[in-house]
Motif scaffolding. Structure first.
Motif, PDB file in Angstrom:
ATOM      1  N   GLY A   1       9.249 -13.999 -17.289  1.00 18.61           N
ATOM      2  CA  GLY A   1       7.844 -14.362 -17.108  1.00 18.61           C
ATOM      3  C   GLY A   1       7.309 -14.055 -15.715  1.00 18.61           C
ATOM      4  O   GLY A   1       6.258 -14.548 -15.309  1.00 18.61           O
ATOM      5  N   ARG A   2       7.999 -13.236 -14.971  1.00 17.48           N
ATOM      6  CA  ARG A   2       7.532 -12.807 -13.631  1.00 17.48           C
ATOM      7  C   ARG A   2       8.303 -11.541 -13.245  1.00 17.48           C
ATOM      8  O   ARG A   2       9.412 -11.305 -13.749  1.00 17.48           O
ATOM      9  N   PRO A   3       7.711 -10.707 -12.363  1.00 15.86           N
ATOM     10  CA  PRO A   3       8.461  -9.520 -11.941  1.00 15.86           C
ATOM     11  C   PRO A   3       9.606  -9.917 -11.001  1.00 15.86           C
ATOM     12  O   PRO A   3       9.529 -10.979 -10.357  1.00 15.86           O
ATOM     13  N   PRO A   4      10.657  -9.114 -10.895  1.00 13.70           N
ATOM     14  CA  PRO A   4      11.695  -9.425  -9.912  1.00 13.70           C
ATOM     15  C   PRO A   4      11.140  -9.247  -8.495  1.00 13.70           C
ATOM     16  O   PRO A   4      10.263  -8.425  -8.267  1.00 13.70           O
ATOM     17  N   ARG A   5      11.645 -10.049  -7.575  1.00 12.94           N
ATOM     18  CA  ARG A   5      11.161  -9.985  -6.184  1.00 12.94           C
ATOM     19  C   ARG A   5      12.185  -9.250  -5.335  1.00 12.94           C
ATOM     20  O   ARG A   5      13.399  -9.409  -5.540  1.00 12.94           O
ATOM     21  N   ALA A   6      11.690  -8.456  -4.369  1.00 19.27           N
ATOM     22  CA  ALA A   6      12.610  -7.686  -3.522  1.00 19.27           C
ATOM     23  C   ALA A   6      12.173  -7.754  -2.072  1.00 19.27           C
ATOM     24  O   ALA A   6      10.969  -7.820  -1.782  1.00 19.27           O
TER      25      ALA A   6
ATOM     26  N   LEU B   1      10.714   0.676  -4.185  1.00 22.53           N
ATOM     27  CA  LEU B   1      10.789  -0.610  -4.907  1.00 22.53           C
ATOM     28  C   LEU B   1       9.434  -0.979  -5.515  1.00 22.53           C
ATOM     29  O   LEU B   1       9.355  -1.467  -6.640  1.00 22.53           O
ATOM     30  N   GLY B   2       8.367  -0.742  -4.739  1.00 22.33           N
ATOM     31  CA  GLY B   2       7.020  -1.053  -5.224  1.00 22.33           C
ATOM     32  C   GLY B   2       6.662  -0.179  -6.419  1.00 22.33           C
ATOM     33  O   GLY B   2       6.094  -0.643  -7.406  1.00 22.33           O
ATOM     34  N   THR B   3       6.995   1.099  -6.351  1.00 25.42           N
ATOM     35  CA  THR B   3       6.712   2.026  -7.450  1.00 25.42           C
ATOM     36  C   THR B   3       7.441   1.581  -8.719  1.00 25.42           C
ATOM     37  O   THR B   3       6.923   1.667  -9.824  1.00 25.42           O
ATOM     38  N   ILE B   4       8.647   1.086  -8.538  1.00 25.27           N
ATOM     39  CA  ILE B   4       9.453   0.643  -9.672  1.00 25.27           C
ATOM     40  C   ILE B   4       8.877  -0.636 -10.302  1.00 25.27           C
ATOM     41  O   ILE B   4       9.107  -0.918 -11.470  1.00 25.27           O
ATOM     42  N   GLY B   5       8.128  -1.405  -9.514  1.00 22.30           N
ATOM     43  CA  GLY B   5       7.505  -2.610 -10.070  1.00 22.30           C
ATOM     44  C   GLY B   5       8.012  -3.913  -9.480  1.00 22.30           C
ATOM     45  O   GLY B   5       7.609  -4.991  -9.912  1.00 22.30           O
ATOM     46  N   TYR B   6       8.899  -3.826  -8.481  1.00 22.20           N
ATOM     47  CA  TYR B   6       9.336  -5.048  -7.814  1.00 22.20           C
ATOM     48  C   TYR B   6       8.155  -5.647  -7.039  1.00 22.20           C
ATOM     49  O   TYR B   6       7.324  -4.904  -6.501  1.00 22.20           O
ATOM     50  N   GLN B   7       8.148  -6.954  -6.958  1.00 18.70           N
ATOM     51  CA  GLN B   7       7.161  -7.609  -6.102  1.00 18.70           C
ATOM     52  C   GLN B   7       7.767  -7.698  -4.706  1.00 18.70           C
ATOM     53  O   GLN B   7       8.844  -8.279  -4.532  1.00 18.70           O
TER      54      GLN B   7
ATOM     55  N   MET C   1       0.850  -1.194   0.000  1.00 19.18           N
ATOM     56  CA  MET C   1       0.000   0.000   0.000  1.00 19.18           C
ATOM     57  C   MET C   1       0.885   1.244   0.000  1.00 19.18           C
ATOM     58  O   MET C   1       1.160   1.843   1.002  1.00 19.18           O
ATOM     59  N   TYR C   2       1.399   1.565  -1.201  1.00 20.01           N
ATOM     60  CA  TYR C   2       2.253   2.747  -1.276  1.00 20.01           C
ATOM     61  C   TYR C   2       1.530   3.862  -2.016  1.00 20.01           C
ATOM     62  O   TYR C   2       0.769   3.594  -2.930  1.00 20.01           O
ATOM     63  N   ASN C   3       1.752   5.093  -1.561  1.00 24.29           N
ATOM     64  CA  ASN C   3       1.114   6.202  -2.246  1.00 24.29           C
ATOM     65  C   ASN C   3       1.701   6.284  -3.642  1.00 24.29           C
ATOM     66  O   ASN C   3       2.908   6.320  -3.823  1.00 24.29           O
ATOM     67  N   GLU C   4       0.820   6.305  -4.618  1.00 19.66           N
ATOM     68  CA  GLU C   4       1.324   6.102  -5.973  1.00 19.66           C
ATOM     69  C   GLU C   4       1.807   7.382  -6.622  1.00 19.66           C
ATOM     70  O   GLU C   4       1.279   8.452  -6.402  1.00 19.66           O
ATOM     71  N   ILE C   5       2.838   7.227  -7.413  1.00 17.26           N
ATOM     72  CA  ILE C   5       3.380   8.348  -8.159  1.00 17.26           C
ATOM     73  C   ILE C   5       3.244   7.973  -9.627  1.00 17.26           C
ATOM     74  O   ILE C   5       3.595   6.864 -10.019  1.00 17.26           O
ATOM     75  N   ASN C   6       2.708   8.906 -10.422  1.00 17.67           N
ATOM     76  CA  ASN C   6       2.529   8.600 -11.842  1.00 17.67           C
ATOM     77  C   ASN C   6       3.836   8.849 -12.593  1.00 17.67           C
ATOM     78  O   ASN C   6       4.267   9.978 -12.780  1.00 17.67           O
TER      79      ASN C   6
END
Ligand code: SAH
Ligand code: SF4
Ligand code: F3S
Length: 492
Positions: free
Chosen positions: A43-48, A69-75, A1-6
């Motif tokens: 075939g999957r996002p990188p995990r962090a 990390l979440g904003t960047i797309g890491y799981q 639940m991170y505040n999202e940045i476009n």
């Protein structure tokens, strides 16, 4: 639940902007493109995963790192075998350091099997030059090392590390900079830490924090209040205002504000239900603050007031700048103004030169103040602090024996004071479903005591009135006071 940045509107064709936080948004987008490529290939996002190993401030910093990390797309995971593993370290006591080296040993074996795995270290321990030297020499597989002052630059440093096969190291000695508006990934949807200041100017003689966190810097009240308002809009009911010494908040702002004034302003925020703060230095605790706490509906009935030692002689050597008598007078005043206040503390045993008489003074303060609970620490010698070179370091066996006596006294009194609210009905903020017994939920009273009560996950994040039926040492077993609520609980 991170505040999202476009990040979609960021121009990547140009060179990175110089101003913050725009520069970091640029690098977040750059990393995001790398993540997308990883995803297409694997075939999957990188995990962090991010591990925090220190105090509440360290934990809150980890929420910011996770947010990036979440904003960047890491799981985000809690798994040490993830593709990216970040340790947010602490160095307040020696054993905190030892833990990090232990984990690095384990990670080295993982990385041998999976060379593409990335390992990063940040936080207070990295601010110590001898630590970074050791990592450069002995732990060459680490990809990224950064410190406390440039945490806001994490996206930029990660972008560099993703492109490099050498260790990236960026440590700043100090900073006067505060970067606002970075994302954060909250551990709990309904409560959050909020930094109000960074650093510490007190230089207690045993403590490494001022050396690794730099000089005191306060955030502007309007920035803090805006952050709290946004959090409340996002479902937060309780905030914990964070600083090493919140009582000296605001002194160096262009327009000085006191901590008590800040609390008054925060209290006005509609929808915010509870305000906590940490930590209070006894030397700066003002009458104005006591008054604001006493008259507030939202400021919780809990004060963490580190004592460190009950001996005036030792307190002087610790550079704490109060005496035993001043501490006792202060706690008497607090109890007089707020009889239901829970007082907790930190105590160090075995500071250099501590005699049995000094230790007896500490026990005396514990008996007189009757703390609700206390964190007790064995003195740990920190290189670079004045106490590390003091004569008369106390032998280990003597310290251990004193520590044992202190711990049993603290526990005995803590159990007695916990009984104070038995039979009362008080509001509890429910925090989670109980891990051991899923038919129970767990939450906290305003005074910070833990309560377990029958209920379902629908109650998590709600404040409910709870009848405190049975005290079991340091926690309560309770039940929801209102029968309608009870009905709802069972059906959720
Ligand atoms: N700023 C806070 C404390 C931060 S560190 C304050 O002044 O209250 C948290 C606690 O760690 C301190 O209160 C102290 O009790 C303990 N501590 C700090 N340095 C230590 C050391 N060298 N050895 C043992 N305990 C220490
Ligand atoms: Fe350390 Fe003292 Fe600062 Fe607390 S107030 S962080 S104990 S130097
Ligand atoms: Fe540790 Fe740094 Fe906090 S040294 S206690 S993580 S400020």
């Amino acid at each position: 639940m991170y505040n999202e940045i476009n990040l979609n509107q960021i121009a990547m064709e140009t060179s990175p902007p110089a101003e913050e936080p725009a520069r970091q948004y640029y690098f977040m987008e750059k990393c995001r493109r790398w993540v997308k490529k990883f995803e297409a290939e694997n075939g999957r996002p990188p995990r962090a995963c991010v591990f925090n190993m220190g105090c509440q401030m360290n934990a809150h910093d980890s929420e910011k790192l996770r947010g990036i990390l979440g904003t960047i797309g890491y799981q985000l995971t809690e798994d040490e075998t993830s593709d990216f593993v970040l340790y947010n370290t602490c160095t307040v006591r020696e054993n905190a350091n030892l833990k990090v080296y232990g984990h690095l040993g384990y990670l080295s074996s993982l990385k041998k099997k999976r060379p593409q795995m990335m390992i990063a270290l940040c936080g207070c321990m990295m601010q110590e030059p001898q630590v970074v030297e050791r990592i450069q020499k002995k732990y060459r597989f680490v990809n990224l090392v950064f410190g406390t002052h440039n945490l806001y630059k994490f996206a930029e440093l990660l972008a560099a590390a993703l492109e490099s096969d050498r260790m990236i190291i960026d440590i700043w000695k100090d900073t006067d900079r505060i970067v606002e508006d970075l994302p954060a990934d909250r551990t709990y949807p309904f409560k959050s830490g909020v930094n109000i200041m960074f650093g510490c100017n007190n230089f207690c003689s045993y403590c490494i924090v001022p050396y690794v966190r730099g000089r005191e810097r306060s955030r502007r009240p309007q920035d803090i209040l805006r952050e709290i308002e946004n959090l409340v809009r996002d479902g937060v009911k309780e905030v914990m205002l964070l600083g090493q010494n919140v009582n000296s908040y605001g002194k160096n702002l262009e327009e000085p504000v006191t901590f008590a004034q800040l609390l008054r302003m925060a209290e006005q925020i509609e929808g915010l239900e509870r305000i906590r703060f940490m930590t209070s230095h006894p030397k700066d605790l003002s009458d104005e603050l006591i008054e604001v706490m006493r008259d507030s509906r939202k400021v919780c009935r809990h004060l963490h007031l580190p004592l460190q030692s009950g001996s005036t002689r030792i307190l002087k050597k610790m550079n704490r700048r109060y005496t035993k008598e001043q501490y006792l007078l202060l706690t008497e005043k607090l109890r007089r103004e707020m009889p239901d206040l829970s007082l907790t503390t930190d105590i160090i045993v075995g500071f250099p030169g501590e005699t049995e008489e000094d230790f007896q003074e500490t026990l005396d303060v514990v008996r007189r103040v009757r703390f609700d609970s206390a964190f007790t620490f064995i003195y740990s010698r920190r290189t670079g602090t004045p106490a590390a070179v003091m004569e008369d370091q106390v032998p280990e066996d003597v310290v251990k024996e004193r520590f044992g006596r202190l711990l049993s006294l603290v526990q005995e009194i803590g159990q007695e004071t916990s009984l104070r609210v038995q039979g009362q009905t008080l509001p509890v903020l429910v925090e989670s479903v109980n891990e051991q017994d899923p038919s129970l939920v767990s939450g906290r009273l305003s005074n910070n005591l833990m309560v377990h009560l029958p209920g379902g996950s629908g109650l998590v994040g709600q404040i409910v009135d709870v009848y405190l039926k049975e005290c079991r040492g340091f926690y309560y077993i309770g039940e929801i006071a209102d029968s309608q609520e009870k009905e709802r609980t069972w059906h959720s």
